[in-house]
Design an enzyme around this catalytic site. Structure first.
Site, PDB file in Angstrom:
ATOM      1  N   CYS A 122       7.026  -3.428  15.454  1.00  0.00           N
ATOM      2  CA  CYS A 122       7.556  -4.367  14.769  1.00  0.00           C
ATOM      3  C   CYS A 122       8.835  -4.915  14.977  1.00  0.00           C
ATOM      4  O   CYS A 122       9.172  -6.145  14.867  1.00  0.00           O
ATOM      5  CB  CYS A 122       7.702  -3.782  13.286  1.00  0.00           C
ATOM      6  SG  CYS A 122       6.138  -2.866  12.556  1.00  0.00           S
ATOM      7  N   HIS A 258      12.607  -6.988   8.160  1.00  0.00           N
ATOM      8  CA  HIS A 258      11.229  -6.873   8.417  1.00  0.00           C
ATOM      9  C   HIS A 258      10.416  -6.476   7.177  1.00  0.00           C
ATOM     10  O   HIS A 258      10.934  -5.959   6.238  1.00  0.00           O
ATOM     11  CB  HIS A 258      10.981  -5.521   9.348  1.00  0.00           C
ATOM     12  CG  HIS A 258       9.541  -4.855   9.655  1.00  0.00           C
ATOM     13  ND1 HIS A 258       8.541  -5.844   9.618  1.00  0.00           N
ATOM     14  CD2 HIS A 258       8.960  -4.041   9.696  1.00  0.00           C
ATOM     15  CE1 HIS A 258       7.417  -5.243   9.965  1.00  0.00           C
ATOM     16  NE2 HIS A 258       7.516  -4.022   9.598  1.00  0.00           N
ATOM     17  N   ASN A 288       2.557  -6.645   5.964  1.00  0.00           N
ATOM     18  CA  ASN A 288       3.521  -6.274   7.126  1.00  0.00           C
ATOM     19  C   ASN A 288       2.572  -6.905   8.519  1.00  0.00           C
ATOM     20  O   ASN A 288       1.703  -6.491   8.856  1.00  0.00           O
ATOM     21  CB  ASN A 288       3.408  -4.818   6.970  1.00  0.00           C
ATOM     22  CG  ASN A 288       4.093  -4.366   8.483  1.00  0.00           C
ATOM     23  OD1 ASN A 288       4.661  -5.138   9.327  1.00  0.00           O
ATOM     24  ND2 ASN A 288       4.364  -3.096   8.586  1.00  0.00           N
TER      25      ASN A 288
HETATM   26  O1  UT7 Z   1       6.243  -1.664  10.122  1.00  0.00           O
HETATM   27  C1  UT7 Z   1       6.702  -0.357  10.454  1.00  0.00           C
HETATM   28  C2  UT7 Z   1       7.427   0.512   9.421  1.00  0.00           C
HETATM   29  N1  UT7 Z   1       6.464   0.867   8.358  1.00  0.00           N
HETATM   30  C3  UT7 Z   1       7.152   1.327   7.182  1.00  0.00           C
HETATM   31  O2  UT7 Z   1       8.330   1.001   6.890  1.00  0.00           O
HETATM   32  C4  UT7 Z   1       6.142   1.664   5.955  1.00  0.00           C
HETATM   33  C5  UT7 Z   1       6.976   2.755   5.213  1.00  0.00           C
HETATM   34  N2  UT7 Z   1       6.293   3.482   4.444  1.00  0.00           N
HETATM   35  C6  UT7 Z   1       5.909   2.665   3.219  1.00  0.00           C
HETATM   36  O3  UT7 Z   1       6.057   1.545   3.005  1.00  0.00           O
HETATM   37  C7  UT7 Z   1       5.451   3.731   2.073  1.00  0.00           C
HETATM   38  O4  UT7 Z   1       5.313   5.067   2.352  1.00  0.00           O
HETATM   39  C8  UT7 Z   1       3.737   3.372   1.643  1.00  0.00           C
HETATM   40  C9  UT7 Z   1       3.651   2.160   1.235  1.00  0.00           C
HETATM   41  C10 UT7 Z   1       2.843   3.352   3.124  1.00  0.00           C
HETATM   42  C11 UT7 Z   1       3.090   4.313   1.118  1.00  0.00           C
HETATM   43  O5  UT7 Z   1       3.863   4.643  -0.526  1.00  0.00           O
HETATM   44  P1  UT7 Z   1       4.457   5.925  -1.025  1.00  0.00           P
HETATM   45  O6  UT7 Z   1       4.991   5.709  -2.359  1.00  0.00           O
HETATM   46  O7  UT7 Z   1       5.317   6.578   0.038  1.00  0.00           O
HETATM   47  O8  UT7 Z   1       3.027   6.843  -1.027  1.00  0.00           O
HETATM   48  P2  UT7 Z   1       2.748   7.966  -0.739  1.00  0.00           P
HETATM   49  O9  UT7 Z   1       2.114   8.064   0.839  1.00  0.00           O
HETATM   50  O10 UT7 Z   1       3.780   9.013  -0.912  1.00  0.00           O
HETATM   51  O11 UT7 Z   1       1.450   8.434  -1.433  1.00  0.00           O
HETATM   52  C12 UT7 Z   1       1.493   8.418  -2.906  1.00  0.00           C
HETATM   53  C13 UT7 Z   1       0.127   8.731  -3.415  1.00  0.00           C
HETATM   54  C14 UT7 Z   1      -0.865   9.749  -2.593  1.00  0.00           C
HETATM   55  O12 UT7 Z   1      -1.438  10.502  -3.678  1.00  0.00           O
HETATM   56  P3  UT7 Z   1      -1.156  11.713  -4.002  1.00  0.00           P
HETATM   57  O13 UT7 Z   1      -1.224  12.742  -2.979  1.00  0.00           O
HETATM   58  O14 UT7 Z   1       0.021  11.585  -4.838  1.00  0.00           O
HETATM   59  O15 UT7 Z   1      -2.290  12.227  -5.287  1.00  0.00           O
HETATM   60  C15 UT7 Z   1      -1.608   8.967  -1.837  1.00  0.00           C
HETATM   61  O16 UT7 Z   1      -3.022   9.653  -1.543  1.00  0.00           O
HETATM   62  O17 UT7 Z   1      -0.905   7.569  -3.404  1.00  0.00           O
HETATM   63  C16 UT7 Z   1      -1.939   7.645  -2.784  1.00  0.00           C
HETATM   64  N3  UT7 Z   1      -2.259   6.484  -2.020  1.00  0.00           N
HETATM   65  C17 UT7 Z   1      -2.989   5.629  -2.602  1.00  0.00           C
HETATM   66  N4  UT7 Z   1      -3.442   5.191  -3.934  1.00  0.00           N
HETATM   67  C18 UT7 Z   1      -3.943   4.154  -3.987  1.00  0.00           C
HETATM   68  C19 UT7 Z   1      -2.139   6.313  -0.851  1.00  0.00           C
HETATM   69  N5  UT7 Z   1      -2.596   5.110  -0.449  1.00  0.00           N
HETATM   70  C20 UT7 Z   1      -3.119   4.512  -1.555  1.00  0.00           C
HETATM   71  C21 UT7 Z   1      -3.911   3.276  -1.949  1.00  0.00           C
HETATM   72  N6  UT7 Z   1      -4.216   3.067  -3.027  1.00  0.00           N
HETATM   73  N7  UT7 Z   1      -3.952   2.321  -1.068  1.00  0.00           N
END
Ligand code: UT7
Length: 331
Positions: A122, A258, A288
């Protein structure tokens, strides 16, 4: 190639024009609800995203880069003959080689000159801007075309809800020209290869080629870990760049970060003490788009009249590698 004459006494570069291209097809959160176990509410509250653009099957990165570059050339009132450097930041080149820079050069009939792509996920466009700015300052180029382009939909695992809701396709481009005053003020580029495993693909060309056609190219991300490091690293990098120029946190007119996640963007905006309306946001409409996200956002805010000549802009990015970069400019 060293460009003799023509730019003596001009030691800076500035943006002469910008352009963008987004493929026609739009994928909404509601579309994604029908594809994987997710909800519009989860995507909006966790990422700020509402929709993203998807390239058509026959469109590769250069097909998106070329119309974005044409728009930038037109805005800069610059003919392709005047360009003597092409740099393309991308994670999704059309082919292993020739590089996307050469494909763009051919399509636009830009005369022979240096043309290459810059592989820093990115962060690739900001890395490319820093290289192009340096070449103009050194007199090794006079007018540069710097494009950020991605067709991330090709390296997305459409069965993985934790990543497939995040990415979009698009291209943003700028034309840089020499200037007596900055223009581009300076850049900080960084990387830490200790984090290669938290944001990566499994397969490539010389590593695990057998997995190439078997989902091996798909983005794998430990989102939570990336999130924390992104906030910390981008915050630290913008502070370092301000300090280098003796500027206070309130001295910035616009932040163009970004566009990976609204919550990350808000954290950086708060750190710079910028009101929300001074932070350019496209994440809701574009998702993104990797290396394309900052030049896309820049073009949106210039064309809708928000960003005006003379204003000070902080750009900051973060991506797989891990890589990061910040760039400060007076538009
Ligand atoms: O471009 C390169 C750089 N990239 C970034 O900077 C991305 C950085 N990361 C993020 O933006 C975030 O970490 C995400 C948006 C990818 C994820 O958000 P989060 O608040 O960190 O969620 P998480 O990964 O901690 O997941 C929370 C919950 C999980 O369920 P449990 O384990 O709490 O039951 C996931 O399984 O959300 C669940 N989950 C979803 N639920 C519904 C993960 N993806 C989804 C989804 N829909 N699409």
């Amino acid at each position: 190639m060293e460009q003799p004459g023509g730019i003596a006494g001009l030691r800076h570069s500035r943006i002469a024009g910008t352009g963008r291209y987004l493929p026609e097809r739009v994928l909404t959160n509601q579309d994604l609800e029908r594809m994987v176990d997710t909800t519009d509410e989860w995507i909006r509250t966790r990422t700020g995203m509402e929709r993203r653009h998807m390239a058509a099957d026959e469109q590769a990165s250069s097909d998106l880069a070329v119309p974005a570059a044409r728009a930038a050339l037109e805005a800069a009132n610059c003919s392709p003959d005047e360009i003597d450097l092409v740099v393309v930041g991308t994670t999704t080149p059309d082919l292993v080689f020739p590089n996307v820079g050469c494909l763009v050069q051919k399509a636009l009939e830009i005369p022979p000159c240096a043309a290459f792509s810059c592989e820093a996920a990115c962060t690739g466009w900001l890395y490319g801007m820093s290289v192009a700015d340096g070449m103009i300052r050194l007199g090794r180029a006079s007018k540069a075309l710097v494009v950020g382009v991605e067709v991330l939909s090709r390296i997305t695992d459409w069965s993985d809800r934790s990543t497939c809701v995040l990415f979009g396709d698009g291209a943003g481009a700028v034309v840089l020209e020499p200037a007596e005053e900055p223009g581009l003020m300076s850049f900080i580029l960084g990387a830490d290869g200790n984090y290669v495993d938290i944001l990566r693909s499994r397969a490539g060309v010389s590593r695990n080629p057998a997995e190439l056609g078997d989902g091996g190219l798909a983005v794998r991300m430990k989102g939570n870990e990336v999130f924390k490091i992104a906030v910390r690293t981008m915050g630290r990098t913008v502070d370092q760049l301000l300090e280098r120029h003796g500027l206070d946190r309130g001295a910035i007119d616009w932040l163009i970060p970004h566009q990976a996640n609204l919550r990350i963007i808000q954290a950086i905006g708060k750190r710079l003490r910028l009101p929300d309306e001074r932070v350019v946001l496209t994440v809701q409409d574009h998702g993104n788009t990797g290396a394309a996200s900052i030049p896309l956002a820049l073009d949106v805010a210039i064309r809708d009249g928000r960003i005006r000549r003379g204003q000070r802009i902080m750009m900051v990015s973060f991506g797989g590698g891990l890589t990061w970069a910040a760039g400060l400019m007076q538009f």
